[in-house]
Design an enzyme around this catalytic site. Structure first.
Site, PDB file in Angstrom:
ATOM      1  N   ARG A  36       0.818  -1.220   0.000  1.00  8.48           N
ATOM      2  CA  ARG A  36       0.000   0.000   0.000  1.00  8.48           C
ATOM      3  C   ARG A  36       0.847   1.263   0.000  1.00  8.48           C
ATOM      4  O   ARG A  36       0.437   2.280  -0.555  1.00  8.48           O
ATOM      5  CB  ARG A  36      -0.930  -0.009   1.207  1.00  8.48           C
ATOM      6  CG  ARG A  36      -2.045  -1.006   1.002  1.00  8.48           C
ATOM      7  CD  ARG A  36      -2.906  -1.116   2.213  1.00  8.48           C
ATOM      8  NE  ARG A  36      -4.099  -1.890   1.910  1.00  8.48           N
ATOM      9  CZ  ARG A  36      -4.887  -2.418   2.819  1.00  8.48           C
ATOM     10  NH1 ARG A  36      -4.607  -2.254   4.108  1.00  8.48           N
ATOM     11  NH2 ARG A  36      -5.951  -3.101   2.468  1.00  8.48           N
ATOM     12  N   LYS A 199     -20.268 -17.472  -0.748  1.00  7.04           N
ATOM     13  CA  LYS A 199     -21.732 -17.419  -0.637  1.00  7.04           C
ATOM     14  C   LYS A 199     -22.410 -16.624  -1.735  1.00  7.04           C
ATOM     15  O   LYS A 199     -21.928 -15.562  -2.129  1.00  7.04           O
ATOM     16  CB  LYS A 199     -22.106 -16.795   0.711  1.00  7.04           C
ATOM     17  CG  LYS A 199     -21.728 -17.689   1.876  1.00  7.04           C
ATOM     18  CD  LYS A 199     -22.127 -17.041   3.166  1.00  7.04           C
ATOM     19  CE  LYS A 199     -22.059 -18.052   4.309  1.00  7.04           C
ATOM     20  NZ  LYS A 199     -22.350 -17.398   5.586  1.00  7.04           N
ATOM     21  N   GLY A 378     -13.184  -4.165  -0.063  1.00  8.84           N
ATOM     22  CA  GLY A 378     -14.589  -3.799   0.133  1.00  8.84           C
ATOM     23  C   GLY A 378     -15.026  -2.681  -0.795  1.00  8.84           C
ATOM     24  O   GLY A 378     -16.143  -2.689  -1.326  1.00  8.84           O
TER      25      GLY A 378
HETATM   26  P1  AMP Z   1     -15.440 -14.665  -0.710  1.00 13.48           P
HETATM   27  O1  AMP Z   1     -14.790 -13.877   0.381  1.00 13.48           O
HETATM   28  O2  AMP Z   1     -16.936 -14.657  -0.675  1.00 13.48           O
HETATM   29  O3  AMP Z   1     -14.880 -14.329  -2.063  1.00 13.48           O
HETATM   30  O4  AMP Z   1     -15.118 -16.186  -0.419  1.00 13.48           O
HETATM   31  C1  AMP Z   1     -13.819 -16.674  -0.413  1.00 13.48           C
HETATM   32  C2  AMP Z   1     -13.795 -17.922   0.371  1.00 13.48           C
HETATM   33  O5  AMP Z   1     -14.657 -18.882  -0.222  1.00 13.48           O
HETATM   34  C3  AMP Z   1     -12.440 -18.565   0.414  1.00 13.48           C
HETATM   35  O6  AMP Z   1     -11.965 -18.515   1.726  1.00 13.48           O
HETATM   36  C4  AMP Z   1     -12.686 -19.988  -0.035  1.00 13.48           C
HETATM   37  O7  AMP Z   1     -12.025 -20.940   0.760  1.00 13.48           O
HETATM   38  C5  AMP Z   1     -14.172 -20.139   0.110  1.00 13.48           C
HETATM   39  N1  AMP Z   1     -14.691 -21.183  -0.773  1.00 13.48           N
HETATM   40  C6  AMP Z   1     -14.504 -21.310  -2.083  1.00 13.48           C
HETATM   41  N2  AMP Z   1     -15.069 -22.430  -2.553  1.00 13.48           N
HETATM   42  C7  AMP Z   1     -15.640 -23.042  -1.507  1.00 13.48           C
HETATM   43  C8  AMP Z   1     -16.352 -24.268  -1.349  1.00 13.48           C
HETATM   44  N3  AMP Z   1     -16.598 -25.052  -2.384  1.00 13.48           N
HETATM   45  N4  AMP Z   1     -16.780 -24.604  -0.124  1.00 13.48           N
HETATM   46  C9  AMP Z   1     -16.533 -23.794   0.931  1.00 13.48           C
HETATM   47  N5  AMP Z   1     -15.856 -22.626   0.848  1.00 13.48           N
HETATM   48  C10 AMP Z   1     -15.400 -22.249  -0.359  1.00 13.48           C
END
Ligand code: AMP
Length: 397
Positions: A36, A199, A378
């Site tokens: 940064r 999610k 974010g």
């Molecule tokens: P996000 O912050 O929403 O982009 O999510 C990222 C996180 O999603 C990472 O820590 C991954 O380990 C998790 N992730 C990705 N694929 C899966 C999966 N199939 N099952 C559970 N967690 C997952």
């Protein structure tokens, strides 16, 4: 609004909001990752080169209750001086007589770092009188802190009103905005977005936004299993948000109506536990046996994705294809990263935006082989959601 490219900094003091919220070693308080600081250097050096002086303000960490030595910006003074290649003065407050005395005495070519703005609760509250006190340090204001541009804080947003004709973006924010606009508003085609991560619920607004723009939308990561279940597949113990099954159906219908190719994984690497050393096998994604969970995308999915990505002219990647933090479940993410690198080498523009896909591209040392890696987690997500970021609005107004 002024422009950093044409503004005359000669003899002027520039008050620059940067994001020097860098990780520090818990014992030595040395900077452990200076990305940064390096990212803000071009803006600071530009002002100095053009005859100005610089007053830097930033936050560091989340101090709860006033001044807290652990979060003092004094820890980063030496490192900042090393990165900039010029001496950096420091003052142990960000407003008030003592700090003003220091900034008043700055000569052309000199740099002063103010103490952590979050030592005052008025910073995050966006208190106008506090913003005004900060504004006294500069003849002009530059916001180069993209990572906090989604916060209406005193130093990121409110302070801009005290510089009606002398406020501008720094190079870093300008590049972030340009890169997203290039991906989302350019007429080049095909445009492919890859959205992964945990999610559906946290990415739903982004997906809705992207559906209006993209030709291909690849859904990967944990959220894919909600879509597969919504289509009637067996997903075993995979991550599923049952509240979002209807939403997933709605998105699939909308994609069809808009002529967007919504690509869902066709195969998956399943595990009998959420553990890097769990038993693994590759199966069709809609036929996951009971007791097993999908933690990565499979080999056919990687091939299909590579084919789509390598034909694309514009690519946006947000979120990993699987649990890439575990080495046995990272292949899908590696394959997507490599396909993006290949497309970029063939002339596509690729933006890696937001959180964990940035971590992934760094894990595989591929950051310099894509077009742009966003620094603002974010803030980038909110920008992609189509939200007008307060820090950006305050300069544009
Ligand atoms: P996000 O912050 O929403 O982009 O999510 C990222 C996180 O999603 C990472 O820590 C991954 O380990 C998790 N992730 C990705 N694929 C899966 C999966 N199939 N099952 C559970 N967690 C997952």
């Amino acid at each position: 609004m002024a422009s950093i490219h044409s503004y005359d900094f000669n003899g002027k003091k520039a008050l620059i909001r940067v994001d020097f919220n860098v990780p520090l070693d818990k014992e030595t308080f040395q900077v452990t990752d200076d990305t940064r600081i390096r990212a803000a250097a071009p803006t600071i050096l530009h002002v100095l080169k053009n005859g100005g002086s610089v007053v830097i303000m930033s936050h560091l960490g989340r101090p709860k209750d006033g001044a807290d030595d652990r979060y003092s910006l004094k820890h980063i003074v030496d490192h900042t001086a090393k990165v900039l290649g010029v001496p950096v003065q420091f003052v142990n407050d960000c407003i008030g007589e003592n700090a003003l005395e220091k900034s008043k005495n700055l000569k052309s070519g000199e740099v002063l770092l103010l103490e952590n703005v979050r030592f005052y609760k008025q910073e995050t509250a966006g208190t106008e009188s506090f913003a005004e006190a900060l504004s006294l340090h500069g003849d002009c204001y530059i916001n180069d802190a993209f990572g906090t541009a989604h916060r209406a804080h005193a130093s990121t947003t409110v302070v801009a009103k005290f510089f009606p004709n002398d406020k501008m973006f720094g190079f870093l924010i300008e590049n972030e905005i340009k890169s997203v606009d290039k991906v989302l508003n350019s007429t080049e085609k095909p445009l492919t977005a890859i959205v992964g991560g945990a999610k559906v619920s946290s990415k739903i607004t982004i997906i809705e936004q992207l559906l209006q723009k993209v030709d291909h939308l690849i859904v990967g990561g944990g959220m894919a299993y909600t879509f597969i279940k919504a289509k009637g597949g067996q997903v075993g113990n995979s991550l599923v948000e049952d509240d979002y099954l209807d939403m997933a159906r709605k998105i699939m219908d909308e994609a069809k109506a808009k002529g967007v190719n919504l690509y869902l994984p066709v195969d998956t690497i399943i595990a009998d536990q959420f553990d890097n050393n769990a038993n693994r096998k590759e199966v069709a994604i809609e036929a996951i046996p009971a007791g097993w969970m999908g933690l990565d995308t499979g080999s056919q999915t990687s091939k299909d994705c590579a084919e789509i990505i390598e034909k694309s002219k514009l690519i946006l990647w947000n979120g990993p294809m699987g649990v890439f933090e575990m080495d046995n479940f990272q292949q899908g993410t590696i394959d997507v990263a490599n396909a993006i690198v290949k497309a970029t080498a063939n002339g596509a523009f690729s933006l890696i935006g937001g959180g964990d896909s940035v971590a992934a591209i760094n894990k595989y040392n591929l950051a310099d082989q894509v077009s742009y890696v966003s620094t603002g987690g974010g803030a980038m997500l909110e920008y992609l959601e189509g939200i007008e970021l307060p820090g950006i609005k305050a300069i544009n107004e």
